[in-house]
Design an enzyme around this catalytic site. Structure first.
Site, short mmCIF file in Angstrom:
data_model
loop_
_atom_site.label_atom_id
_atom_site.label_comp_id
_atom_site.label_asym_id
_atom_site.label_seq_id
_atom_site.Cartn_x
_atom_site.Cartn_y
_atom_site.Cartn_z
CG ASP A 36 -18.20 -42.60 10.58
OD1 ASP A 36 -18.15 -43.42 9.59
OD2 ASP A 36 -17.99 -42.50 11.74
CD GLU A 70 -18.02 -45.95 4.99
OE1 GLU A 70 -17.03 -46.75 4.67
OE2 GLU A 70 -18.24 -45.58 6.15
CB CYS A 97 -1.86 -38.85 10.15
SG CYS A 97 -1.32 -38.97 8.48
CB CYS A 134 0.83 -35.79 7.76
SG CYS A 134 -0.70 -35.42 8.02
CG ASP A 137 -16.84 -42.00 14.94
OD1 ASP A 137 -16.24 -42.83 14.61
OD2 ASP A 137 -17.39 -41.97 16.24
ZN ZN Z 1 -1.93 -37.29 7.47
#
Ligand code: ZN
Length: 381
Positions: free
Chosen positions: A190, A274, A345, A347, A354
């Site tokens: 990244d 990327e 997140c 989760c 990054d």
């Molecule tokens: Zn997640």
């Protein structure tokens, strides 16, 4: 495969005058050739490459207003003519869709004030002498700083003068591929703004201090320049100082990118990045700083070294939300402003922005590579 090798050269004051004359003549021929093609196109006349060359080189040398063209090596003029032809063709093919990739703009006329002055020579006009000097037709033997070993006899050389008044010889040479022993690790990279790069294995590559210092000097020089009166002597001096600071930043950046790309290619069997042309960042106002950061140069080096040393290099060329996607559960958690360096997140996974992106790039790159190899894995995104 063909590579470019560039060395600093140190022409004497007399040779600098002769080079200046060559730069000027090459520029005039380039512009004349471009104009001839444009005029012919506007008039609906077809003009062959030989016609153009006859008109702007052979015939022009006999014309009183262009008679000074004879003072420089004709190979320089012929190559300038061919450069114009290539610029025109690329643009034309790009418009008609024959040339793939990024759109090529209309060729620009060259100016005495351009930051980069250059001439191109083939074996007809240059050679490396037994005394290790570079002979250039009608200029003489130039002193070269052979900073690294030139692997084979060059097929052509470009002599360049940059904005800081430095001279370089850039050779195109044929080099053999030298596959390195295979390794197991692969890496997603990244490219960052706050740091230079973050690798999927967790390594953070910072911009080195010498580069940051050079950048600060450049900024100061630019401020000083903006305060100087238009057209004054002091302004000219300040402009040269900016150009020198600029050159220093560019050099530091190039050296750093070389070191980093060499290590990454040595340590990894596959490298994924990327494609910045499609990444979210470039379409924003950050575009300038993105280009300044020299990412393009860095990815080009990675690509070139991967090819040379038998590694895989994959650019993830479709847009995918590398910084929004949770690398643990695959949920897309929505856009995040650049100020957010860390997020959690739903989760429960806590991500460094990054590093999470680098891990996603690694996964997407692997998927893309498998697809390219005929595999059936679909990208995680
Ligand atoms: Zn997640």
């Amino acid at each position: 495969m063909q590579l470019r090798y560039q060395y600093r050269v140190y022409p004497t004051p007399g040779q600098q005058d002769l080079l200046a004359r060559s730069f000027g003549c090459a520029r005039v021929v380039f512009n004349d050739a471009l104009r001839a093609r444009q005029d012919a196109y506007a008039a609906g006349v077809t003009l062959s490459d030989t016609d153009v060359q006859k008109q702007v080189v052979t015939a022009a040398k006999k014309a009183p207003e262009r008679v000074w063209l004879s003072e420089v090596a004709s190979v320089v003029l012929v190559q300038a003519c061919q450069d114009a032809r290539r610029a025109y063709r690329n643009w034309f093919d790009s418009m008609s869709g024959k040339r793939k990739g990024r759109k090529v703009g209309a060729p620009r006329f060259r100016s005495r004030k351009d930051n980069r002055q250059a001439i191109r020579l083939t074996r007809n006009g240059c050679s490396i002498r037994p005394n290790r000097k570079l002979y250039v037709a009608k200029v003489g033997e130039l002193k070269v700083a052979w900073s690294r070993y030139l692997p084979s006899d060059p097929s052509s050389v470009t002599i360049i003068k940059d904005a800081a008044g430095r001279y370089f010889a850039s050779f195109v040479v044929e080099v053999d591929q030298q596959p390195l022993p295979e390794v197991d690790s692969e890496v997603g990279i990244d490219l960052g703004l706050t740091t230079f790069a973050v690798l999927s294995a967790g390594r953070v590559v910072d911009s080195p201090r010498f580069l940051r210092r050079a950048e600060r000097t450049l900024r100061k020089a630019q401020q000083t320049l903006s305060r100087k009166e238009e057209g004054s002597n002091n302004r000219a001096k300040a402009r040269l100082r900016v150009a020198k600071a600029h050159a220093k930043v560019a050099d530091s950046r190039r050296n750093f990118a070389h070191q980093q790309s060499t290590v990454i290619i040595r340590d990894n069997q596959a490298v994924y990045v990327e494609d910045l042309a499609v990444s979210g960042l470039v379409r924003t106002r950050l575009a300038k700083s993105v280009h300044d950061a020299g990412w393009g140069m860095f990815t080009r080096m990675l690509e070139e070294k991967a090819r040379r040393y038998g590694r895989a290099f994959v650019k993830i060329d479709r847009w995918f939300p590398s910084s929004q996607l949770c690398s643990a559960c695959g949920v897309v958690d929505g856009p995040k402003p650049l100020s957010i360096r860390e997020w959690t997140c739903p989760c429960g996974a806590v991500h460094d922005r990054d590093l999470n992106a680098a891990i996603n790039i690694l996964a997407a790159g692997r998927a893309e590579r498998l697809n390219a190899c005929g595999g059936t894995v679909s990208p995680a995104a």
